[in-house]
Write a protein that holds these residues in place. Sequence first.
Motif, PDB file in Angstrom:
ATOM      1  N   LYS A  96      87.286  49.615  34.394  1.00 39.13           N
ATOM      2  CA  LYS A  96      88.143  50.772  34.113  1.00 39.13           C
ATOM      3  C   LYS A  96      87.287  52.030  33.929  1.00 39.13           C
ATOM      4  O   LYS A  96      87.633  53.101  34.429  1.00 39.13           O
ATOM      5  N   ILE A  97      86.164  51.870  33.231  1.00 40.78           N
ATOM      6  CA  ILE A  97      85.286  53.034  33.032  1.00 40.78           C
ATOM      7  C   ILE A  97      84.792  53.543  34.387  1.00 40.78           C
ATOM      8  O   ILE A  97      84.874  54.734  34.693  1.00 40.78           O
ATOM      9  N   LYS A  98      84.327  52.604  35.224  1.00 47.58           N
ATOM     10  CA  LYS A  98      83.840  52.983  36.569  1.00 47.58           C
ATOM     11  C   LYS A  98      84.917  53.708  37.364  1.00 47.58           C
ATOM     12  O   LYS A  98      84.655  54.703  38.040  1.00 47.58           O
ATOM     13  N   GLU A  99      86.122  53.178  37.284  1.00 52.47           N
ATOM     14  CA  GLU A  99      87.264  53.746  37.996  1.00 52.47           C
ATOM     15  C   GLU A  99      87.527  55.197  37.586  1.00 52.47           C
ATOM     16  O   GLU A  99      87.929  56.029  38.390  1.00 52.47           O
ATOM     17  N   LYS A 100      87.332  55.466  36.300  1.00 53.69           N
ATOM     18  CA  LYS A 100      87.668  56.786  35.747  1.00 53.69           C
ATOM     19  C   LYS A 100      86.554  57.820  35.941  1.00 53.69           C
ATOM     20  O   LYS A 100      86.748  58.995  35.637  1.00 53.69           O
ATOM     21  N   VAL A 101      85.383  57.368  36.356  1.00 55.38           N
ATOM     22  CA  VAL A 101      84.260  58.305  36.508  1.00 55.38           C
ATOM     23  C   VAL A 101      84.520  59.237  37.692  1.00 55.38           C
ATOM     24  O   VAL A 101      84.755  58.793  38.807  1.00 55.38           O
ATOM     25  N   LYS A 102      84.512  60.547  37.404  1.00 55.84           N
ATOM     26  CA  LYS A 102      84.713  61.526  38.465  1.00 55.84           C
ATOM     27  C   LYS A 102      83.400  62.201  38.849  1.00 55.84           C
ATOM     28  O   LYS A 102      83.222  62.645  39.967  1.00 55.84           O
ATOM     29  N   LYS A 103      82.533  62.343  37.836  1.00 57.32           N
ATOM     30  CA  LYS A 103      81.244  62.990  38.074  1.00 57.32           C
ATOM     31  C   LYS A 103      80.124  62.079  37.604  1.00 57.32           C
ATOM     32  O   LYS A 103      79.666  62.187  36.460  1.00 57.32           O
ATOM     33  N   PRO A 104      79.695  61.154  38.471  1.00 56.67           N
ATOM     34  CA  PRO A 104      78.661  60.200  38.061  1.00 56.67           C
ATOM     35  C   PRO A 104      77.377  60.906  37.637  1.00 56.67           C
ATOM     36  O   PRO A 104      77.030  61.947  38.203  1.00 56.67           O
ATOM     37  N   LEU A 105      76.705  60.347  36.646  1.00 57.69           N
ATOM     38  CA  LEU A 105      75.452  60.930  36.148  1.00 57.69           C
ATOM     39  C   LEU A 105      74.294  60.444  37.028  1.00 57.69           C
ATOM     40  O   LEU A 105      73.426  59.702  36.582  1.00 57.69           O
ATOM     41  N   HIS A 106      74.319  60.900  38.280  1.00 61.02           N
ATOM     42  CA  HIS A 106      73.405  60.397  39.297  1.00 61.02           C
ATOM     43  C   HIS A 106      71.950  60.310  38.863  1.00 61.02           C
ATOM     44  O   HIS A 106      71.307  61.323  38.625  1.00 61.02           O
ATOM     45  N   GLY A 107      71.455  59.086  38.746  1.00 60.37           N
ATOM     46  CA  GLY A 107      70.038  58.883  38.511  1.00 60.37           C
ATOM     47  C   GLY A 107      69.506  59.407  37.197  1.00 60.37           C
ATOM     48  O   GLY A 107      68.293  59.411  36.972  1.00 60.37           O
ATOM     49  N   LEU A 108      70.376  59.855  36.307  1.00 65.56           N
ATOM     50  CA  LEU A 108      69.916  60.353  35.014  1.00 65.56           C
ATOM     51  C   LEU A 108      69.242  59.215  34.246  1.00 65.56           C
ATOM     52  O   LEU A 108      69.831  58.147  34.074  1.00 65.56           O
ATOM     53  N   LYS A 109      68.016  59.458  33.818  1.00 68.30           N
ATOM     54  CA  LYS A 109      67.284  58.390  33.129  1.00 68.30           C
ATOM     55  C   LYS A 109      67.535  58.468  31.623  1.00 68.30           C
ATOM     56  O   LYS A 109      67.082  59.391  30.961  1.00 68.30           O
ATOM     57  N   VAL A 110      68.275  57.475  31.138  1.00 62.50           N
ATOM     58  CA  VAL A 110      68.700  57.490  29.740  1.00 62.50           C
ATOM     59  C   VAL A 110      68.108  56.305  28.992  1.00 62.50           C
ATOM     60  O   VAL A 110      68.104  55.178  29.489  1.00 62.50           O
ATOM     61  N   ALA A 111      67.585  56.570  27.783  1.00 65.34           N
ATOM     62  CA  ALA A 111      67.172  55.488  26.893  1.00 65.34           C
ATOM     63  C   ALA A 111      68.333  55.232  25.941  1.00 65.34           C
ATOM     64  O   ALA A 111      68.672  56.082  25.123  1.00 65.34           O
ATOM     65  N   GLY A 112      68.974  54.100  26.086  1.00 64.14           N
ATOM     66  CA  GLY A 112      70.130  53.749  25.245  1.00 64.14           C
ATOM     67  C   GLY A 112      69.650  53.195  23.906  1.00 64.14           C
ATOM     68  O   GLY A 112      69.238  52.051  23.829  1.00 64.14           O
ATOM     69  N   TYR A 113      69.734  54.045  22.880  1.00 64.29           N
ATOM     70  CA  TYR A 113      69.235  53.633  21.566  1.00 64.29           C
ATOM     71  C   TYR A 113      70.368  52.983  20.768  1.00 64.29           C
ATOM     72  O   TYR A 113      71.380  53.608  20.483  1.00 64.29           O
ATOM     73  N   VAL A 114      70.179  51.713  20.456  1.00 60.96           N
ATOM     74  CA  VAL A 114      71.229  50.930  19.811  1.00 60.96           C
ATOM     75  C   VAL A 114      71.133  51.038  18.285  1.00 60.96           C
ATOM     76  O   VAL A 114      72.138  51.142  17.589  1.00 60.96           O
ATOM     77  N   GLY A 115      69.902  51.028  17.776  1.00 61.13           N
ATOM     78  CA  GLY A 115      69.718  51.066  16.332  1.00 61.13           C
ATOM     79  C   GLY A 115      69.972  49.715  15.696  1.00 61.13           C
ATOM     80  O   GLY A 115      69.970  48.684  16.377  1.00 61.13           O
ATOM     81  N   CYS A 116      70.216  49.722  14.402  1.00 60.89           N
ATOM     82  CA  CYS A 116      70.260  48.464  13.643  1.00 60.89           C
ATOM     83  C   CYS A 116      71.672  47.955  13.391  1.00 60.89           C
ATOM     84  O   CYS A 116      72.067  46.888  13.830  1.00 60.89           O
TER      85      CYS A 116
ATOM     86  N   GLY B  16      76.883  55.787  36.134  1.00 61.50           N
ATOM     87  CA  GLY B  16      76.004  56.236  37.215  1.00 61.50           C
ATOM     88  C   GLY B  16      74.603  56.570  36.752  1.00 61.50           C
ATOM     89  O   GLY B  16      73.753  56.968  37.550  1.00 61.50           O
ATOM     90  N   ALA B  17      74.346  56.426  35.446  1.00 58.10           N
ATOM     91  CA  ALA B  17      73.012  56.728  34.928  1.00 58.10           C
ATOM     92  C   ALA B  17      72.101  55.519  35.103  1.00 58.10           C
ATOM     93  O   ALA B  17      72.558  54.419  35.416  1.00 58.10           O
ATOM     94  N   GLU B  18      70.809  55.763  34.906  1.00 53.12           N
ATOM     95  CA  GLU B  18      69.861  54.645  34.945  1.00 53.12           C
ATOM     96  C   GLU B  18      69.411  54.366  33.510  1.00 53.12           C
ATOM     97  O   GLU B  18      68.838  55.232  32.853  1.00 53.12           O
ATOM     98  N   ALA B  19      69.718  53.164  33.024  1.00 54.88           N
ATOM     99  CA  ALA B  19      69.288  52.787  31.673  1.00 54.88           C
ATOM    100  C   ALA B  19      67.842  52.314  31.759  1.00 54.88           C
ATOM    101  O   ALA B  19      67.565  51.266  32.335  1.00 54.88           O
ATOM    102  N   VAL B  20      66.917  53.096  31.215  1.00 49.94           N
ATOM    103  CA  VAL B  20      65.496  52.728  31.342  1.00 49.94           C
ATOM    104  C   VAL B  20      65.160  51.575  30.398  1.00 49.94           C
ATOM    105  O   VAL B  20      65.865  51.328  29.417  1.00 49.94           O
ATOM    106  N   LEU B  21      64.085  50.886  30.742  1.00 49.92           N
ATOM    107  CA  LEU B  21      63.571  49.841  29.858  1.00 49.92           C
ATOM    108  C   LEU B  21      63.260  50.497  28.513  1.00 49.92           C
ATOM    109  O   LEU B  21      62.668  51.579  28.471  1.00 49.92           O
ATOM    110  N   PHE B  22      63.647  49.859  27.422  1.00 49.84           N
ATOM    111  CA  PHE B  22      63.511  50.529  26.128  1.00 49.84           C
ATOM    112  C   PHE B  22      63.425  49.473  25.021  1.00 49.84           C
ATOM    113  O   PHE B  22      64.364  49.284  24.251  1.00 49.84           O
TER     114      PHE B  22
END
Lengths: 196, 294
Positions: free
Chosen positions: B136-156, B182-188
Amino acid sequence: MSDNVRYEPTFAKEVFKNVDFGEKIKMCMQCGICSASCPLKDEMDYSPRNIFTMIRAGKRDEVLKSMAIMLCTSCYSCKVRCPRSIPVVDIMHGLAHYSINLGSIPRKDTANFGVEFWKQIYKLGRIDEKDLPRKYFFVDGMIDGIKNSIQMVDMGLIMLLHHRMKLMPEKKIKGIKSLRKMLDKASAMGKGGAKA
Amino acid sequence: MKYFFYWGCSLDGGSGANFKVSIESICRYLGIEIVEIDDWNCCGASISYAGANDLEVKILNARNFALAEAKGSYDIIAPCSSCYIQMNKFNHEYNGDEVVNSNINEILSEGGLKYTGRLRVRHIQDFLFNDVGINKIKEKVKKPLHGLKVAGYVGCQTVRPYGEYDSVEKPAVQDYILEALGAEAVLFPKKINCCGSGIFLPEMDLCLPLVKDILDDAINNGAELISTVCPMCAMNLEMYQGKINEKYNTKYDIPVVYLTQLIAIAFGMDLKKDAALNYNFIPPEGILLNAIGH
């Protein structure tokens, strides 16, 4: 006579009775995974594993005055990894609370900050993020308070300008009287001893 | 779909205000109805144990649950990780320990309240991943974050200690969501390291190195931006980069945004009004406009 530490159960019994989750210390087998997982272990005087041993050895003053019991960041790594399912983090919180109630004040700044945090919940029912640092900075009096505040004033302004701080003070919740009544009862029924 | 949202003190006009704005926006977009818990109180998070015993903290949560239950039986979404864990801890112990249960009920009745223990508490990531769903999230994406390199910080406290919707040691849910945008989740690898949380302010000297470690790991793995789902993590990672630079003579300047802000942008919503990017201290607009191709 060697330096071998002997079991001395008086303090351990006090901990079981007065510290939240304190009786769970009985389960500890001293593997040390809690200490290995702790983000601030290198800054502590005693690691969590040491604290548990010291409780069994009756080292009352050393434990209650240890900075370690006040340096928990509540990351929950110890609780997740403990092979005996001991809620290490909750015991550290319980020890900090008990120690502060007895007047030991294990780590002054952090203890003051925490006590102010709770006072604000009791007063308003909520936390006012801008008022909390202010109260905490002025805990040692006017001069220190002004010095501390100046160091942080830039941050406060940045937060305000970015809509991440309310301009107006937080109001009391409507049910504050009933909440306080329940909290008073919980304070009397729960562990931790009388408030200092 | 209808949910209770327990905002908590940080999101309600405090340091997590941009988290709240972006959550409201994406819920509106997805047709999720937000039900407020009237007159809620603080969950007793962070360092309140210094002044309160465990039963007092439980009573704070019991009151919120009782107020919610009187209004409906929807799941409660607690976006703040500290609120999530306090409420979840309460529910586990209330439902799993007869003594706790009877003590709480006795005290609640003094305040004229009642709770049966049936409400579920959910993390915002759990809701996005399991209820809304990646498709559903993919379906709703209108402006993909093309190649954006994101570090997904989860925390504790987002995943620990109960690990109800993700691994406690190697969480992946945030990365799946980032990639759906559409982003790239970098190794983190340090995404679950602690930022210092509630004792950061009084223990700044000890906690700055914790944050520095996390920033280094993100940057060394190529991240242009850090995303997070906890107001405490967001605050500590973003606000104190200047203090770290002063102390270590470094030049950290990496934007830290809430995952929900990224979702709002990828959904094509307004950068200011819906994603509240102007609330961020380190401006993320340039990087994000570049990613969505403006």
